[in-house]
Design an enzyme around this catalytic site. Structure first.
Site, short mmCIF file in Angstrom:
data_model
loop_
_atom_site.label_atom_id
_atom_site.label_comp_id
_atom_site.label_asym_id
_atom_site.label_seq_id
_atom_site.Cartn_x
_atom_site.Cartn_y
_atom_site.Cartn_z
N ASP A 131 -0.10 -19.63 7.75
CA ASP A 131 -0.18 -18.22 8.13
C ASP A 131 0.87 -17.34 7.45
O ASP A 131 1.13 -16.23 7.89
CB ASP A 131 -0.10 -18.08 9.65
N GLU A 177 14.36 -3.50 -8.33
CA GLU A 177 15.79 -3.23 -8.28
C GLU A 177 16.54 -4.39 -7.62
O GLU A 177 15.94 -5.20 -6.92
CB GLU A 177 16.10 -1.91 -7.57
N TYR A 208 -20.08 -34.50 -7.38
CA TYR A 208 -18.73 -34.13 -6.97
C TYR A 208 -18.71 -33.63 -5.53
O TYR A 208 -19.64 -32.99 -5.08
CB TYR A 208 -18.18 -33.02 -7.87
N PHE A 210 -19.74 -23.11 -13.11
CA PHE A 210 -18.46 -23.19 -13.78
C PHE A 210 -17.47 -23.81 -12.80
O PHE A 210 -17.14 -23.19 -11.79
CB PHE A 210 -18.02 -21.79 -14.18
N GLU A 221 4.84 -13.75 -14.18
CA GLU A 221 4.85 -12.78 -13.08
C GLU A 221 6.11 -11.92 -13.10
O GLU A 221 6.05 -10.71 -12.89
CB GLU A 221 4.70 -13.48 -11.73
N GLU A 275 8.41 -0.48 -7.69
CA GLU A 275 9.83 -0.41 -8.04
C GLU A 275 10.35 -1.82 -8.26
O GLU A 275 9.79 -2.78 -7.73
CB GLU A 275 10.65 0.23 -6.91
N GLU A 279 6.11 -7.87 -13.58
CA GLU A 279 6.53 -7.01 -12.47
C GLU A 279 7.87 -6.34 -12.68
O GLU A 279 8.13 -5.30 -12.07
CB GLU A 279 6.56 -7.82 -11.17
#
Length: 169
Positions: free
Chosen positions: A111, A142, A35, A13, A89, A140, A93
């Site tokens: 990094d 806020e 490929y 796949f 997202e 949380e 969240e």
């Protein structure tokens, strides 16, 4: 972190070859020789939502940086644009429904994430609906005063400083 392909019932796949979308395309193992497969960095998105000189942050439920605050965001899924990913997202969240306003920048230091090379595309967004409530992998959610931020995960302090420069322009 770097995944090139995986097997499904003896076939390969291929998720992405030469930057072209091959979503759900099954390629026979013998044809894969045509490929050249490369290791790629992962692509993530982060969102900046500001309200009354406060910025929206989430407390991370999982490692890395479990318990630290961060901008809401996550990894781009196959088949979605980066704009769709940041909206998804933030909904997952924070419970808020955002709309992309502007691109802030691209953060690509190899990094910047302890899990591996992750390129983050950061957007500035407006809220058009929803109700603030932590969800998914956020413990949380806020708003924090831009002049009194908690310790942040990843390179999010740098991202917020870049946002302040953009805002004060």
């Amino acid at each position: 972190m770097a995944k090139k392909c995986f097997c499904i019932s003896g076939k390969i796949f291929a998720l992405n070859l030469f930057g072209k979308r091959y979503s759900k395309k099954i390629i026979k193992k013998r044809d894969l020789k045509k490929y050249r497969l490369y290791l790629h960095p992962a692509v993530a998105v982060d969102g900046i939502i500001e309200k009354d000189n406060k910025i929206l942050l989430i407390k991370r439920k999982n490692n890395p940086f479990k318990g630290c605050f961060a901008l809401p965001g996550g990894f781009v899924e196959c088949g979605e644009t980066v704009e769709e990913a940041v909206v998804r997202e933030i909904k997952e969240e924070t419970g808020l429904i955002p709309k992309v306003k502007s691109l802030l920048g691209v953060y690509s230091s190899p990094d910047r994430d302890p899990r591996g090379h992750v390129i983050s595309i950061v957007f500035i967004l407006d809220v058009i609906g929803g109700e603030l409530k932590a969800g998914d992998d956020a413990k949380e959610a806020e708003f924090f005063d831009l002049n009194n931020l908690p310790k942040l995960a990843f390179d999010h302090e740098k991202i917020i400083k870049d946002y302040m420069r953009w805002k004060n322009g």
